[in-house]
Design an enzyme around this catalytic site. Sequence first.
Site, mmCIF file in Angstrom:
data_model
loop_
_atom_site.group_PDB
_atom_site.id
_atom_site.type_symbol
_atom_site.label_atom_id
_atom_site.label_comp_id
_atom_site.label_asym_id
_atom_site.label_seq_id
_atom_site.Cartn_x
_atom_site.Cartn_y
_atom_site.Cartn_z
ATOM 1 N N ASN A 66 38.682 37.891 37.469
ATOM 2 C CA ASN A 66 39.464 38.530 38.631
ATOM 3 C C ASN A 66 40.509 39.128 37.761
ATOM 4 O O ASN A 66 40.919 38.847 36.914
ATOM 5 C CB ASN A 66 40.032 37.389 39.652
ATOM 6 C CG ASN A 66 40.648 36.209 39.070
ATOM 7 O OD1 ASN A 66 40.479 35.839 37.916
ATOM 8 N ND2 ASN A 66 41.666 36.118 39.672
ATOM 9 N N GLU B 59 43.853 41.121 38.718
ATOM 10 C CA GLU B 59 44.949 41.434 39.724
ATOM 11 C C GLU B 59 45.723 42.761 39.617
ATOM 12 O O GLU B 59 45.604 43.031 38.287
ATOM 13 C CB GLU B 59 45.570 40.266 40.217
ATOM 14 C CG GLU B 59 45.034 39.166 40.475
ATOM 15 C CD GLU B 59 45.615 37.900 41.008
ATOM 16 O OE1 GLU B 59 45.008 36.764 41.522
ATOM 17 O OE2 GLU B 59 46.796 37.734 40.242
ATOM 18 N N CYS C 163 38.112 40.795 42.553
ATOM 19 C CA CYS C 163 37.501 39.421 42.127
ATOM 20 C C CYS C 163 36.417 39.178 40.972
ATOM 21 O O CYS C 163 35.685 40.325 40.801
ATOM 22 C CB CYS C 163 36.840 38.886 43.493
ATOM 23 S SG CYS C 163 37.650 39.008 44.807
ATOM 24 N N GLU D 205 33.506 38.106 40.862
ATOM 25 C CA GLU D 205 32.064 38.337 41.317
ATOM 26 C C GLU D 205 32.027 39.927 41.396
ATOM 27 O O GLU D 205 30.802 40.119 40.559
ATOM 28 C CB GLU D 205 31.752 37.527 42.787
ATOM 29 C CG GLU D 205 32.013 36.305 42.833
ATOM 30 C CD GLU D 205 33.394 35.559 43.239
ATOM 31 O OE1 GLU D 205 34.497 36.425 42.887
ATOM 32 O OE2 GLU D 205 33.474 34.925 43.905
ATOM 33 N N CYS E 93 34.584 35.309 48.111
ATOM 34 C CA CYS E 93 35.061 35.679 49.486
ATOM 35 C C CYS E 93 34.214 36.711 50.255
ATOM 36 O O CYS E 93 33.035 36.883 49.655
ATOM 37 C CB CYS E 93 36.494 36.482 49.120
ATOM 38 S SG CYS E 93 36.054 38.151 48.645
ATOM 39 N N CYS F 258 32.798 39.870 48.513
ATOM 40 C CA CYS F 258 31.979 39.667 47.259
ATOM 41 C C CYS F 258 30.786 39.332 48.219
ATOM 42 O O CYS F 258 29.616 39.490 47.319
ATOM 43 C CB CYS F 258 32.589 38.419 46.532
ATOM 44 S SG CYS F 258 33.870 39.210 45.418
HETATM 45 ZN ZN LIG Z 1 35.727 38.281 46.235
#
Ligand SMILES: [Zn+2]
Length: 159
Positions: free
Chosen positions: A61, A63, A72, A74, A112, A115
């Site tokens: 990830n 940010e 993210c 993924e 999430c 993703c």
């Molecule tokens: Zn995600």
Amino acid sequence: MKKEQLTIPYFVVTENELSEEDRQLVELAKSATRTSFSPYSHFSVGAAVRLSNGKFLHGSNQENASYTTGTCAERCTVFYANARYPEAAVEVIAIVARREDGRFTPFPVSPCGACRQVLAEVEHRFKKPMRVLLFGADEIYIMESVGQLLPMQFNADSL
Ligand SMILES: [Zn+2]
């Protein structure tokens, strides 16, 4: 009105029950958590994929102070994989999360919604199931396809 019900099959295993190949992928995802840039959530996520051409890639990830522009692990990983090897299907993805105290989460952290949509698109694009390994230190969930993570998905066939 008719009530319907979906059931989602998945396997629950421990690290010792993983095949050598899956264990290797999980280890790569674990190490990928070290490349996470997560000064805001303090939640480091790593992902690793094995492609149909035999390559292993990983991501984490990333940010941003403008929160919504980060991504993210993924999505970082599958977009990277598709950019490097656009003809190779993603056969397996492993996802691992590590807390601020440095410990891996005891139970799996699930992707999430955004993703899941991206993983579903990649799976659909290559017409090949993508296995999903969600790592937890105490138990690991294994799904045989992204379709199990995102039933009734919207994809190119929906258009
Ligand atoms: Zn995600």
